[in-house]
Design an enzyme around this catalytic site. Structure first.
Site, PDB file in Angstrom:
ATOM      1  N   HIS A   1      16.133  -1.262  71.593  1.00  0.00           N
ATOM      2  CA  HIS A   1      15.492  -1.458  72.893  1.00  0.00           C
ATOM      3  C   HIS A   1      16.204  -0.604  73.932  1.00  0.00           C
ATOM      4  O   HIS A   1      17.432  -0.625  74.037  1.00  0.00           O
ATOM      5  CB  HIS A   1      15.567  -2.933  73.292  1.00  0.00           C
ATOM      6  CG  HIS A   1      14.814  -3.253  74.537  1.00  0.00           C
ATOM      7  ND1 HIS A   1      13.453  -3.084  74.657  1.00  0.00           N
ATOM      8  CD2 HIS A   1      15.237  -3.724  75.736  1.00  0.00           C
ATOM      9  CE1 HIS A   1      13.070  -3.441  75.865  1.00  0.00           C
ATOM     10  NE2 HIS A   1      14.128  -3.834  76.546  1.00  0.00           N
TER      11      HIS A   1
ATOM     12  N   ASP B   1      11.108   1.661  76.181  1.00  0.00           N
ATOM     13  CA  ASP B   1      11.008   0.322  75.600  1.00  0.00           C
ATOM     14  C   ASP B   1      11.532   0.277  74.165  1.00  0.00           C
ATOM     15  O   ASP B   1      12.496  -0.415  73.872  1.00  0.00           O
ATOM     16  CB  ASP B   1       9.572  -0.198  75.669  1.00  0.00           C
ATOM     17  CG  ASP B   1       9.499  -1.672  75.315  1.00  0.00           C
ATOM     18  OD1 ASP B   1      10.382  -2.432  75.761  1.00  0.00           O
ATOM     19  OD2 ASP B   1       8.584  -2.070  74.579  1.00  0.00           O
TER      20      ASP B   1
END
Length: 309
Positions: A138, A177
């Protein structure tokens, strides 16, 4: 990731001499490439039929010394069901016996214009990258001054907003992301976006934006080497942060260690500028210019001088 013969053909601009849709859909399962020298003499011990078979000038010249029957025998033994394809380099003519044996055994025959070494290098680079094991992390990956910087931190800390600010400052977005990372070798880590997230950035309150459409092709990259990790965390009174830059924190991804810098985030602080400085400072250290070391040397000299006085 599955790599097919067709994908290799498109990437290296190879010419298909023989191969239908089914054969071009064959998967390539290894990045290793075979130069079948000994095999052409009839020695097939330790032969790896699952590899791409690459025929260069030396192999091609040797084939010309064989009889038609022996040439056909060599290729019949070489081509197996699991063999993805045979590639003839330098635009050399395809022997009739190779074509016939490939057709009988269901192996695609390809031709490349480049030299054997160049073709082998390009194939190895591409296949190693595509077939490498991937891990998803992430964060936001941005190319800053040609150096891949992975920005991580707690949810809601402002990673995507920082990535957008860096794009506005002329840097290039690689992934937002979810970053898929893989090791090309023991010391080199690369990152790329998930297929569905190419060139997209999510900004709270705005939604999903297409960075390439808004800022142009120069604002994005499809992949980048990951050389530095930045961790954003909320500034708290009493929490200790590195002030001299002599910390040696690292993270390990896919067996590759990369340095990590922790940056405190608080209202009014221009985080993107700080990340730029961290990236440039890291590059300067790689070139032998270490501001922390210079400061420590000056401080030591000053203390010594005051002691003498």
């Amino acid at each position: 990731m599955t790599v097919t013969v067709k994908m290799l053909v498109d990437k290296l601009k190879l010419k298909v001499i023989y191969g239908n849709e089914k054969l071009l859909s064959k998967p390539i399962t290894t990045a290793d490439i075979s130069r079948p020298g000994l095999e052409m003499t009839g020695y097939f011990d330790f032969y790896s039929p699952e590899r791409i078979q690459l025929v260069g000038m030396k192999e091609w010249s040797y084939l010309k010394t064989l009889t038609d029957h022996n040439r056909y025998s060599v290729f019949s033994n070489m081509f197996k069901e699991e063999t993805p394809a045979v590639i003839v380099a330098r635009g050399l003519d395809i022997p009739e016996e190779m074509y016939r044996a490939a057709k009988e055994n269901g192996v695609a025959v390809l031709q490349g214009r480049n030299g054997t070494s160049s073709l082998s290098g390009d194939m190895s680079w591409y296949l190693n990258a595509q077939l490498a094991e991937r891990t998803s992390v992430h964060g936001v990956l941005v190319d800053i001054y040609g150096m891949g910087v992975l920005i991580q931190g707690d949810s809601g800390i402002g990673k995507s907003e920082t990535g957008l600010e860096l794009v506005k400052r002329g840097h290039r977005l690689v992934a937002d992301d979810r970053v898929d990372v893989y090791a090309k070798d023991e010391e080199t880590l690369w990152g790329e976006p998930a297929e569905i997230l190419h060139h997209l950035l999510e900004i709270r309150g705005v939604g999903i934006i297409d960075v390439m459409s808004l800022y142009g092709a120069s604002a994005v990259r499809n992949s980048s080497q990951v050389q530095l990790a930045i961790y954003l965390e909320n500034f708290e009174d009493g929490k200790v942060f590195d002030r001299l830059g002599n910390g040696n924190e690292e993270i390990e991804l896919q067996g590759v260690k990369i340095p990590r810098v922790r940056i405190p985030v608080k209202t009014g602080r221009n985080v993107s500028v700080v990340i730029e400085a961290a990236a440039m400072n890291y590059r300067a250290k790689q070139m032998g210019f270490d501001a922390t070391k210079t400061f420590e040397e000056r401080l030591t000299n000053l203390i010594s001088k005051n002691g003498e006085d």
